[in-house]
Design an enzyme around this catalytic site. Structure first.
Site, PDB file in Angstrom:
ATOM      1  N   LYS A 149       0.710  -1.243   0.040  1.00 40.71           N
ATOM      2  CA  LYS A 149      -0.063   0.103  -0.073  1.00 40.71           C
ATOM      3  C   LYS A 149       1.004   1.217  -0.155  1.00 40.71           C
ATOM      4  O   LYS A 149       0.563   2.300  -0.846  1.00 40.71           O
ATOM      5  CB  LYS A 149      -0.964  -0.084   1.280  1.00 40.71           C
ATOM      6  CG  LYS A 149      -1.933  -1.238   1.263  1.00 40.71           C
ATOM      7  CD  LYS A 149      -2.982  -0.943   2.472  1.00 40.71           C
ATOM      8  CE  LYS A 149      -2.263  -1.051   3.774  1.00 40.71           C
ATOM      9  NZ  LYS A 149      -1.764  -2.370   4.113  1.00 40.71           N
TER      10      LYS A 149
ATOM     11  N   ARG B 208     -10.366   1.091   7.338  1.00 42.53           N
ATOM     12  CA  ARG B 208     -10.210  -0.108   7.734  1.00 42.53           C
ATOM     13  C   ARG B 208     -11.201  -1.101   8.191  1.00 42.53           C
ATOM     14  O   ARG B 208     -10.870  -2.014   8.734  1.00 42.53           O
ATOM     15  CB  ARG B 208      -8.786   0.036   8.759  1.00 42.53           C
ATOM     16  CG  ARG B 208      -7.546  -0.968   8.143  1.00 42.53           C
ATOM     17  CD  ARG B 208      -6.544  -0.284   9.191  1.00 42.53           C
ATOM     18  NE  ARG B 208      -5.285  -1.138   9.098  1.00 42.53           N
ATOM     19  CZ  ARG B 208      -4.214  -0.542   8.698  1.00 42.53           C
ATOM     20  NH1 ARG B 208      -4.079   0.502   8.112  1.00 42.53           N
ATOM     21  NH2 ARG B 208      -3.267  -1.542   8.396  1.00 42.53           N
TER      22      ARG B 208
ATOM     23  N   ARG C 282      11.444  -5.595   5.492  1.00 39.27           N
ATOM     24  CA  ARG C 282      11.224  -4.134   5.012  1.00 39.27           C
ATOM     25  C   ARG C 282      12.184  -3.372   5.956  1.00 39.27           C
ATOM     26  O   ARG C 282      12.508  -3.484   7.166  1.00 39.27           O
ATOM     27  CB  ARG C 282       9.754  -3.857   5.524  1.00 39.27           C
ATOM     28  CG  ARG C 282       9.622  -2.474   5.407  1.00 39.27           C
ATOM     29  CD  ARG C 282       8.288  -1.932   5.333  1.00 39.27           C
ATOM     30  NE  ARG C 282       7.368  -2.201   6.459  1.00 39.27           N
ATOM     31  CZ  ARG C 282       6.067  -2.037   6.406  1.00 39.27           C
ATOM     32  NH1 ARG C 282       5.528  -1.694   5.753  1.00 39.27           N
ATOM     33  NH2 ARG C 282       5.716  -2.682   7.616  1.00 39.27           N
TER      34      ARG C 282
ATOM     35  N   ARG D 299      10.773  -1.017  11.180  1.00 45.28           N
ATOM     36  CA  ARG D 299       9.492  -0.537  12.015  1.00 45.28           C
ATOM     37  C   ARG D 299       9.385  -1.465  13.327  1.00 45.28           C
ATOM     38  O   ARG D 299       9.318  -2.806  13.103  1.00 45.28           O
ATOM     39  CB  ARG D 299       8.325  -0.624  11.180  1.00 45.28           C
ATOM     40  CG  ARG D 299       7.909   0.711  10.549  1.00 45.28           C
ATOM     41  CD  ARG D 299       6.791   0.776   9.672  1.00 45.28           C
ATOM     42  NE  ARG D 299       5.594  -0.135  10.194  1.00 45.28           N
ATOM     43  CZ  ARG D 299       4.737   0.027   9.297  1.00 45.28           C
ATOM     44  NH1 ARG D 299       4.519   0.668   8.012  1.00 45.28           N
ATOM     45  NH2 ARG D 299       3.436  -0.720   9.692  1.00 45.28           N
TER      46      ARG D 299
ATOM     47  N   ARG E 259      -1.334  -8.495  13.015  1.00 46.15           N
ATOM     48  CA  ARG E 259      -1.831  -7.555  12.221  1.00 46.15           C
ATOM     49  C   ARG E 259      -2.565  -8.380  11.262  1.00 46.15           C
ATOM     50  O   ARG E 259      -3.709  -7.785  10.637  1.00 46.15           O
ATOM     51  CB  ARG E 259      -0.831  -6.720  11.685  1.00 46.15           C
ATOM     52  CG  ARG E 259      -0.239  -5.710  12.586  1.00 46.15           C
ATOM     53  CD  ARG E 259       1.156  -5.179  12.119  1.00 46.15           C
ATOM     54  NE  ARG E 259       1.397  -4.643  10.962  1.00 46.15           N
ATOM     55  CZ  ARG E 259       2.691  -4.677  10.294  1.00 46.15           C
ATOM     56  NH1 ARG E 259       3.655  -5.045  10.962  1.00 46.15           N
ATOM     57  NH2 ARG E 259       2.415  -4.043   9.239  1.00 46.15           N
TER      58      ARG E 259
HETATM   59  P1  AP5 Z   1       4.673  -1.662   2.016  1.00 46.84           P
HETATM   60  O1  AP5 Z   1       4.711  -0.693   0.781  1.00 46.84           O
HETATM   61  O2  AP5 Z   1       5.367  -1.053   2.979  1.00 46.84           O
HETATM   62  O3  AP5 Z   1       3.226  -2.246   2.278  1.00 46.84           O
HETATM   63  P2  AP5 Z   1       2.100  -1.716   3.210  1.00 46.84           P
HETATM   64  O4  AP5 Z   1       1.106  -2.345   2.776  1.00 46.84           O
HETATM   65  O5  AP5 Z   1       1.975  -0.277   3.165  1.00 46.84           O
HETATM   66  O6  AP5 Z   1       2.383  -2.219   4.582  1.00 46.84           O
HETATM   67  P3  AP5 Z   1       2.159  -1.754   6.059  1.00 46.84           P
HETATM   68  O7  AP5 Z   1       3.076  -2.508   7.024  1.00 46.84           O
HETATM   69  O8  AP5 Z   1       2.648  -0.205   6.219  1.00 46.84           O
HETATM   70  O9  AP5 Z   1       0.585  -1.957   6.240  1.00 46.84           O
HETATM   71  P4  AP5 Z   1      -0.480  -1.981   7.541  1.00 46.84           P
HETATM   72  O10 AP5 Z   1      -1.479  -1.954   7.017  1.00 46.84           O
HETATM   73  O11 AP5 Z   1       0.093  -3.085   8.418  1.00 46.84           O
HETATM   74  O12 AP5 Z   1       0.310  -0.653   8.371  1.00 46.84           O
HETATM   75  P5  AP5 Z   1       0.158   0.636   8.280  1.00 46.84           P
HETATM   76  O13 AP5 Z   1       1.233   1.732   8.525  1.00 46.84           O
HETATM   77  O14 AP5 Z   1      -0.918   1.187   7.455  1.00 46.84           O
HETATM   78  O15 AP5 Z   1       5.274  -2.806   1.453  1.00 46.84           O
HETATM   79  C1  AP5 Z   1       5.916  -3.800   2.525  1.00 46.84           C
HETATM   80  C2  AP5 Z   1       7.175  -4.375   2.194  1.00 46.84           C
HETATM   81  O16 AP5 Z   1       7.183  -5.103   0.884  1.00 46.84           O
HETATM   82  C3  AP5 Z   1       8.308  -3.318   1.821  1.00 46.84           C
HETATM   83  O17 AP5 Z   1       9.577  -3.760   2.207  1.00 46.84           O
HETATM   84  C4  AP5 Z   1       8.223  -3.103   0.054  1.00 46.84           C
HETATM   85  O18 AP5 Z   1       9.597  -2.971  -0.115  1.00 46.84           O
HETATM   86  C5  AP5 Z   1       8.045  -4.365  -0.217  1.00 46.84           C
HETATM   87  N1  AP5 Z   1       7.178  -4.536  -1.268  1.00 46.84           N
HETATM   88  C6  AP5 Z   1       6.155  -3.755  -1.704  1.00 46.84           C
HETATM   89  N2  AP5 Z   1       5.517  -4.112  -2.752  1.00 46.84           N
HETATM   90  C7  AP5 Z   1       6.322  -5.416  -3.164  1.00 46.84           C
HETATM   91  C8  AP5 Z   1       6.155  -6.394  -4.425  1.00 46.84           C
HETATM   92  N3  AP5 Z   1       5.506  -6.286  -5.269  1.00 46.84           N
HETATM   93  N4  AP5 Z   1       7.008  -7.486  -4.256  1.00 46.84           N
HETATM   94  C9  AP5 Z   1       8.073  -7.527  -3.402  1.00 46.84           C
HETATM   95  N5  AP5 Z   1       8.057  -6.814  -2.334  1.00 46.84           N
HETATM   96  C10 AP5 Z   1       7.297  -5.718  -2.267  1.00 46.84           C
HETATM   97  O19 AP5 Z   1      -0.544   0.756   9.955  1.00 46.84           O
HETATM   98  C11 AP5 Z   1       0.180   0.495  11.129  1.00 46.84           C
HETATM   99  C12 AP5 Z   1      -0.650   0.400  12.250  1.00 46.84           C
HETATM  100  O20 AP5 Z   1      -1.489   1.663  12.454  1.00 46.84           O
HETATM  101  C13 AP5 Z   1      -1.993  -0.859  12.445  1.00 46.84           C
HETATM  102  O21 AP5 Z   1      -1.484  -1.933  12.661  1.00 46.84           O
HETATM  103  C14 AP5 Z   1      -3.079  -0.210  13.218  1.00 46.84           C
HETATM  104  O22 AP5 Z   1      -2.532  -0.337  14.494  1.00 46.84           O
HETATM  105  C15 AP5 Z   1      -2.713   1.369  12.959  1.00 46.84           C
HETATM  106  N6  AP5 Z   1      -3.772   1.758  11.856  1.00 46.84           N
HETATM  107  C16 AP5 Z   1      -3.407   2.438  10.669  1.00 46.84           C
HETATM  108  N7  AP5 Z   1      -4.253   2.809  10.143  1.00 46.84           N
HETATM  109  C17 AP5 Z   1      -5.590   2.463  10.678  1.00 46.84           C
HETATM  110  C18 AP5 Z   1      -6.961   2.562  10.774  1.00 46.84           C
HETATM  111  N8  AP5 Z   1      -7.584   3.096   9.454  1.00 46.84           N
HETATM  112  N9  AP5 Z   1      -7.768   2.004  11.658  1.00 46.84           N
HETATM  113  C19 AP5 Z   1      -7.228   1.726  12.981  1.00 46.84           C
HETATM  114  N10 AP5 Z   1      -5.924   1.484  13.077  1.00 46.84           N
HETATM  115  C20 AP5 Z   1      -5.073   1.956  11.947  1.00 46.84           C
END
Ligand code: AP5
Length: 217
Positions: free
Chosen positions: A13, A88, A127, A160, A171
């Protein structure tokens, strides 16, 4: 255009949201990044959300909706934006719908990056992210030129705190229980599925096709 980049933890994402934002000159808004910034700053909100992030649980809808509403009503969002990680839950999706209507903004298009759980744990444990600009790397799939150093600004690359395997698995549980149903809520006319298992480059190309289709629809 308003894009929601949707999918499980580690599906790409953040990677694809940054691409869309650059391509369409609109802000990329990540609730995860906003929460991590609050945690780092040690604000009152940060103290509330840190506990959820550390355990891999979702922050409450009430807190999340408030922080998003404040951000989306800023002037730079009038021409569109990319949302990464929001909504979400179904209540968050309902809240976003009423906010967009109230602000006279267009309906969103959902780009769903579909990746099975097995691939996600490997991606997340390898990552790395720049501590300065937030650029995302992967030791296997998108390594920096110099180990530990950001190609963009020379910042130090960090792991992270929620990228430990036990937290990643929680998660994923939260995603399947609470976030997956959001896809059904939007329905097939709104959701554009992309196979997220391909290389970053190929996924970006597929996202572009869906995004252009969206922007001309
Ligand atoms: P990356 O692009 O970082 O993936 P991502 O989907 O953004 O992963 P996140 O871990 O950020 O998602 P998340 O939803 O758990 O965390 P968030 O920060 O939103 O890619 C991941 C890795 O893969 C990287 O190393 C990249 O290089 C690699 N990669 C990418 N594409 C690839 C491909 N095609 N092939 C191979 N490798 C690839 O949320 C964190 C926390 O915040 C949550 O757990 C929750 O506690 C809270 N939170 C956030 N939003 C909400 C909400 N709306 N409601 C409630 N709590 C929330």
């Amino acid at each position: 255009m308003i894009y929601l980049v949707f999918g499980p933890p580690g599906c790409g994402k953040g990677t694809q949201a940054a691409h869309l934002a650059e391509r369409f000159h609109i802000p990329a808004i990540s609730t995860g990044e906003m929460f991590r910034a609050e945690c780092k700053a040690g604000t009152d909100l940060g103290k509330i959300v840190c506990a959820a992030l550390t355990k891999g649980e979702l922050v409450s809808d009430e807190v999340t909706n408030q922080i998003v509403a404040r951000r989306l009503t800023q002037p730079d969002c009038r021409q569109g934006f990319v949302l990464d990680g929001y909504p979400r839950t179904v209540p968050q999706a309902r809240q976003l719908e009423s906010l967009l209507r109230r602000e006279g903004l267009m309906d969103p298009r959902v780009i769903y990056l579909d990746v099975p759980d097995e691939a996600l744990v490997q991606r997340l444990t390898s990552r790395r992210q720049c501590s300065e600009c937030g650029h995302i790397y992967n030791l296997h799939f998108q390594p920096p030129v110099r180990p530990g150093i950001c190609d963009v600004d020379g910042g130090t690359l960090m792991v992270r705190a929620d990228d430990q395997e036990s937290v990643i698995r929680q998660r994923l549980r939260s995603y399947h229980e609470l976030t997956g149903p959001v896809l059904n809520w939007y329905g097939p006319g709104v959701v554009h599925r992309v196979d997220g298992t391909r290389s970053v480059h190929d996924v970006t190309d597929a996202v572009d096709v869906e995004a252009m289709d969206c922007s001309t629809a």
